[in-house]
Write a protein that holds these residues in place. Structure first.
Motif, PDB file in Angstrom:
ATOM      1  N   UNK A 183       0.829  -1.213   0.000  1.00  0.00           N
ATOM      2  CA  UNK A 183       0.000   0.000   0.000  1.00  0.00           C
ATOM      3  C   UNK A 183       0.858   1.257   0.000  1.00  0.00           C
ATOM      4  N   UNK A 184       1.891   1.295   0.858  1.00  0.00           N
ATOM      5  CA  UNK A 184       2.737   2.490   0.946  1.00  0.00           C
ATOM      6  C   UNK A 184       3.561   2.670  -0.319  1.00  0.00           C
ATOM      7  N   UNK A 185       4.031   1.560  -0.893  1.00  0.00           N
ATOM      8  CA  UNK A 185       4.809   1.651  -2.127  1.00  0.00           C
ATOM      9  C   UNK A 185       3.948   2.163  -3.276  1.00  0.00           C
ATOM     10  N   UNK A 186       2.720   1.635  -3.389  1.00  0.00           N
ATOM     11  CA  UNK A 186       1.823   2.053  -4.464  1.00  0.00           C
ATOM     12  C   UNK A 186       1.449   3.521  -4.332  1.00  0.00           C
ATOM     13  N   UNK A 187       1.260   3.979  -3.097  1.00  0.00           N
ATOM     14  CA  UNK A 187       0.909   5.386  -2.871  1.00  0.00           C
ATOM     15  C   UNK A 187       2.069   6.317  -3.215  1.00  0.00           C
ATOM     16  N   UNK A 188       3.300   5.840  -2.956  1.00  0.00           N
ATOM     17  CA  UNK A 188       4.480   6.682  -3.179  1.00  0.00           C
ATOM     18  C   UNK A 188       4.956   6.654  -4.622  1.00  0.00           C
ATOM     19  N   UNK A 238      -0.657 -10.760  -0.011  1.00  0.00           N
ATOM     20  CA  UNK A 238       0.103  -9.657  -0.609  1.00  0.00           C
ATOM     21  C   UNK A 238      -0.264  -9.464  -2.079  1.00  0.00           C
ATOM     22  N   UNK A 239      -0.533 -10.568  -2.773  1.00  0.00           N
ATOM     23  CA  UNK A 239      -0.939 -10.459  -4.173  1.00  0.00           C
ATOM     24  C   UNK A 239      -2.275  -9.725  -4.298  1.00  0.00           C
ATOM     25  N   UNK A 240      -3.196 -10.043  -3.393  1.00  0.00           N
ATOM     26  CA  UNK A 240      -4.489  -9.363  -3.434  1.00  0.00           C
ATOM     27  C   UNK A 240      -4.333  -7.866  -3.164  1.00  0.00           C
ATOM     28  N   UNK A 241      -3.453  -7.518  -2.225  1.00  0.00           N
ATOM     29  CA  UNK A 241      -3.205  -6.097  -1.953  1.00  0.00           C
ATOM     30  C   UNK A 241      -2.703  -5.392  -3.202  1.00  0.00           C
ATOM     31  N   UNK A 242      -1.815  -6.050  -3.928  1.00  0.00           N
ATOM     32  CA  UNK A 242      -1.281  -5.452  -5.154  1.00  0.00           C
ATOM     33  C   UNK A 242      -2.385  -5.265  -6.187  1.00  0.00           C
ATOM     34  N   UNK A 243      -3.217  -6.277  -6.346  1.00  0.00           N
ATOM     35  CA  UNK A 243      -4.327  -6.173  -7.301  1.00  0.00           C
ATOM     36  C   UNK A 243      -5.290  -5.063  -6.892  1.00  0.00           C
ATOM     37  N   UNK A 244      -5.551  -4.954  -5.593  1.00  0.00           N
ATOM     38  CA  UNK A 244      -6.445  -3.899  -5.108  1.00  0.00           C
ATOM     39  C   UNK A 244      -5.882  -2.513  -5.400  1.00  0.00           C
ATOM     40  N   UNK A 245      -4.546  -2.430  -5.532  1.00  0.00           N
ATOM     41  CA  UNK A 245      -3.892  -1.168  -5.891  1.00  0.00           C
ATOM     42  C   UNK A 245      -3.695  -1.036  -7.399  1.00  0.00           C
ATOM     43  N   UNK A 253       3.107   5.852 -10.586  1.00  0.00           N
ATOM     44  CA  UNK A 253       3.309   5.400 -11.965  1.00  0.00           C
ATOM     45  C   UNK A 253       3.596   3.902 -12.056  1.00  0.00           C
ATOM     46  N   UNK A 254       3.841   3.252 -10.926  1.00  0.00           N
ATOM     47  CA  UNK A 254       4.108   1.812 -10.937  1.00  0.00           C
ATOM     48  C   UNK A 254       2.858   1.049 -11.375  1.00  0.00           C
ATOM     49  N   UNK A 255       3.061  -0.007 -12.156  1.00  0.00           N
ATOM     50  CA  UNK A 255       1.902  -0.790 -12.604  1.00  0.00           C
ATOM     51  C   UNK A 255       2.098  -2.296 -12.436  1.00  0.00           C
ATOM     52  N   UNK A 256       3.200  -2.727 -11.789  1.00  0.00           N
ATOM     53  CA  UNK A 256       3.446  -4.151 -11.620  1.00  0.00           C
ATOM     54  C   UNK A 256       4.169  -4.407 -10.310  1.00  0.00           C
ATOM     55  N   UNK A 257       3.773  -5.477  -9.627  1.00  0.00           N
ATOM     56  CA  UNK A 257       4.434  -5.899  -8.392  1.00  0.00           C
ATOM     57  C   UNK A 257       4.962  -7.315  -8.560  1.00  0.00           C
ATOM     58  N   UNK A 258       6.228  -7.524  -8.202  1.00  0.00           N
ATOM     59  CA  UNK A 258       6.808  -8.864  -8.155  1.00  0.00           C
ATOM     60  C   UNK A 258       6.821  -9.290  -6.692  1.00  0.00           C
ATOM     61  N   UNK A 259       6.186 -10.404  -6.389  1.00  0.00           N
ATOM     62  CA  UNK A 259       6.004 -10.828  -4.998  1.00  0.00           C
ATOM     63  C   UNK A 259       6.727 -12.150  -4.758  1.00  0.00           C
ATOM     64  N   UNK A 260       7.616 -12.135  -3.778  1.00  0.00           N
ATOM     65  CA  UNK A 260       8.351 -13.345  -3.402  1.00  0.00           C
ATOM     66  C   UNK A 260       8.416 -13.395  -1.881  1.00  0.00           C
ATOM     67  N   UNK A 261       7.360 -13.875  -1.293  1.00  0.00           N
ATOM     68  CA  UNK A 261       7.282 -13.997   0.163  1.00  0.00           C
ATOM     69  C   UNK A 261       6.883 -15.432   0.507  1.00  0.00           C
ATOM     70  N   UNK A 262       6.919 -15.751   1.776  1.00  0.00           N
ATOM     71  CA  UNK A 262       6.482 -17.065   2.225  1.00  0.00           C
ATOM     72  C   UNK A 262       5.070 -17.354   1.705  1.00  0.00           C
TER      73      UNK A 262
END
Length: 514
Positions: free
Chosen positions: A106-111, A130-137, A114-123
């Motif tokens: 959320x903080x990254x998307x707000x800051x 986290x993927x849903x949060x990215x999609x919601x943004x 212009x970003x339009x893609x998130x690469x997620x590598x977490x447990x």
């Protein structure tokens, strides 16, 4: 023997980073075994299986970082822990002075609006959230993490579809978006061919062959390995085709997958039939008649898929160097092998490269076994024991549960290679060496001592051991492609020019009475 444990509370690192750090830790002088991992139940189970789980590690939380070192003495353990600490410092110090770290999506998307893609590598336990949060943004997602339930995958992909976003993954290891390779990928030129792939190394191979034949890539959209299963229904592949249909720069589309569920193949081919752009379909073991009936261009092999794509994109087929099989070489190798040396053993980092070689062998032989065989009678009951012709995907969960992928840490493959080389019934050992972003910094170099040892031992026993290698990479990749090939050739390894040729050469080398 001494074992030392360090637990760093509430210290998170993603799985890609930890795989790389574990590989380097195991290369520290004096270390017998080192594990760097988050305190998840799965990682604790791995530690238990190798006899390294302690009460202290058992009590670690999922947010805690576990560092375990086993060496001959306490002093060696302590020096190794100091060296590992330096590895972490170097990793932290590699960031530029202008790089900003965000604690949430959320903080990254707000800051970065212009970003339009998130690469997620977490447990995997947190990946879907986290993927849903990215999609919601309103961010497209590449989800590298695995261990995400199929129910979560379906929900994420349906949500992304409704929002008009790409949901690549889970367990998506390869993509090229906007000419930038994400996670595992190769440096290929920009062009007019788009790829949608449900296979990471299969997509890498086709993109590399397209580059080799003079073509280039617009986008390479990964789907994750389960996308074409009955449950998921090909949601991401269908959306990927649509995205490439709408992309003006893309003139030709290539689809790549291991064998899809029949009902999903029908849906995909129905979309192919309605496509206004030519579509090459490379489904390993796929139905040629169904593809042709849908108006697609069927490819039996990765090499054929690349050739058809570049020709459809405007290349002159007569001018392509297709690198035909070297039949004089085949006869030469056959003459060196004894009648008892009749089997191929394939040890692969890439799952689709393994599948391709296996299917080519199955065209000629009945007794072809694997840990990823679809035929139940020929699926290995014990993955640690080979039978007849055996092709192993050493990047499969069977081998990587709690361990780094062999593209990053080849130690498991090295050990298996040395065992296979002792078998007097083995004529050929086939291996892939994958270059590019995310892979080992010297995949050939780390394997060379074992190759030299195995060939020397076979020679002492009076038999020829044919080692066949395929280097997946381009002239733009790091490490240098030509240097990697030369290292193998200098060690007496035969080189195949493509994944397809590697599979064909291997099966022909051991053919008897032809």
């Amino acid at each position: 023997m001494s074992t030392k444990v360090v637990i760093k509370q509430s210290t998170y690192f993603d799985s890609v980073s930890l795989m790389s750090l574990s590989t380097k830790a195991n290369q520290i002088e004096g270390v017998e075994q080192a594990v760097i991992a988050m305190g998840t139940d799965m990682n604790k189970e791995v530690l238990k299986n190798v006899g390294l789980l302690t009460p202290e590690l058992e009590a670690a939380k999922t947010s805690d970082l576990m560092i375990v070192v086993k060496a001959a003495t306490d002093e060696l353990c302590e020096s190794a822990l100091i060296a590992i600490d330096e590895l972490f410092k170097k990793k932290g110090g590699s960031k530029s002075a202008t790089e900003i770290k965000y604690s949430t999506i959320d903080s990254a998307a707000a800051s970065i609006p212009e970003a339009n893609l998130a690469v997620i590598s977490v447990n995997g336990a947190f990946a879907a959230r986290e993927a849903r949060k990215a999609l919601e943004n309103d961010l497209h997602v590449m989800l590298f993490s695995d261990n995400v339930s199929i129910e979560e995958e379906i929900a994420l992909k349906q949500f992304a579809h409704e929002k008009g976003l790409l949901m690549m993954g889970p367990d998506c290891g390869t993509a090229i978006i906007g000419n930038v390779a994400l996670c595992f990928g190769n440096a290929v030129r920009k062009g007019n061919i788009g790829i949608v792939g449900a296979s990471g190394t299969g997509s890498q191979e086709v993109s590399v062959r397209i580059h080799d034949f003079g073509g280039g890539i617009t986008q390479l959209i990964g789907t994750g390995g389960r996308d074409l299963s009955e449950q998921v229904g090909g949601i991401m592949m269908l959306d990927g085709i649509k995205a490439l249909e709408e992309d003006e720069a893309t003139k030709v589309i290539v689809l790549i997958s291991k064998p899809p569920a029949p009902s999903v193949q029908e849906k995909v081919l129905a979309q192919v039939k309605n496509s206004k752009k030519p579509v090459v379909v490379y489904f390993i073991g796929g139905d040629e008649a169904a593809v042709v009936q849908a108006g697609g261009h069927f490819a039996k092999t990765s090499k054929e898929a690349a050739i058809k794509a570049v020709v459809l994109a405007g290349a002159n087929e007569d001018e392509l160097n297709k690198r035909a099989l070297n039949w004089p070489l085949i006869e030469e190798v056959r003459a060196k092998l004894t009648p008892e040396q009749k089997y191929v053993r394939g040890l692969f980092c890439g799952g689709t490269l393994c599948d391709e070689a296996m299917y080519l062998a199955m065209d000629k032989y009945e007794d072809v076994y694997s840990n990823i065989q679809k035929k139940a009678d020929y699926k290995l009951k014990n993955i640690h024991e080979s039978k007849a012709h055996t092709f192993l995907d050493m990047g499969d969960d069977d081998f990587t549960n709690g361990k780094p992928h062999p593209m990053i840490d080849p130690s498991t493959r090295i050990a298996r290679f040395l065992e296979e080389a002792k078998d007097p019934s083995v004529g050929v050992i086939l291996m892939d060496f994958i270059l590019g972003f995310g892979s080992h910094e010297d995949p050939v170099g780390v394997m060379l001592p074992a190759i030299i040892e195995a060939k020397d031992q076979a020679a002492k026993e009076g038999r020829h051991l044919e080692i066949l290698g395929y280097v997946l990479g381009t002239d733009l990749d790091t490490p240098n492609f030509e240097e990697q090939v030369k290292k193998l050739m200098d060690a007496g390894v035969t080189i195949a020019s493509s994944s397809t040729n590697a599979g064909l050469l291997a099966r022909e080398f051991v053919a008897k009475g032809e």
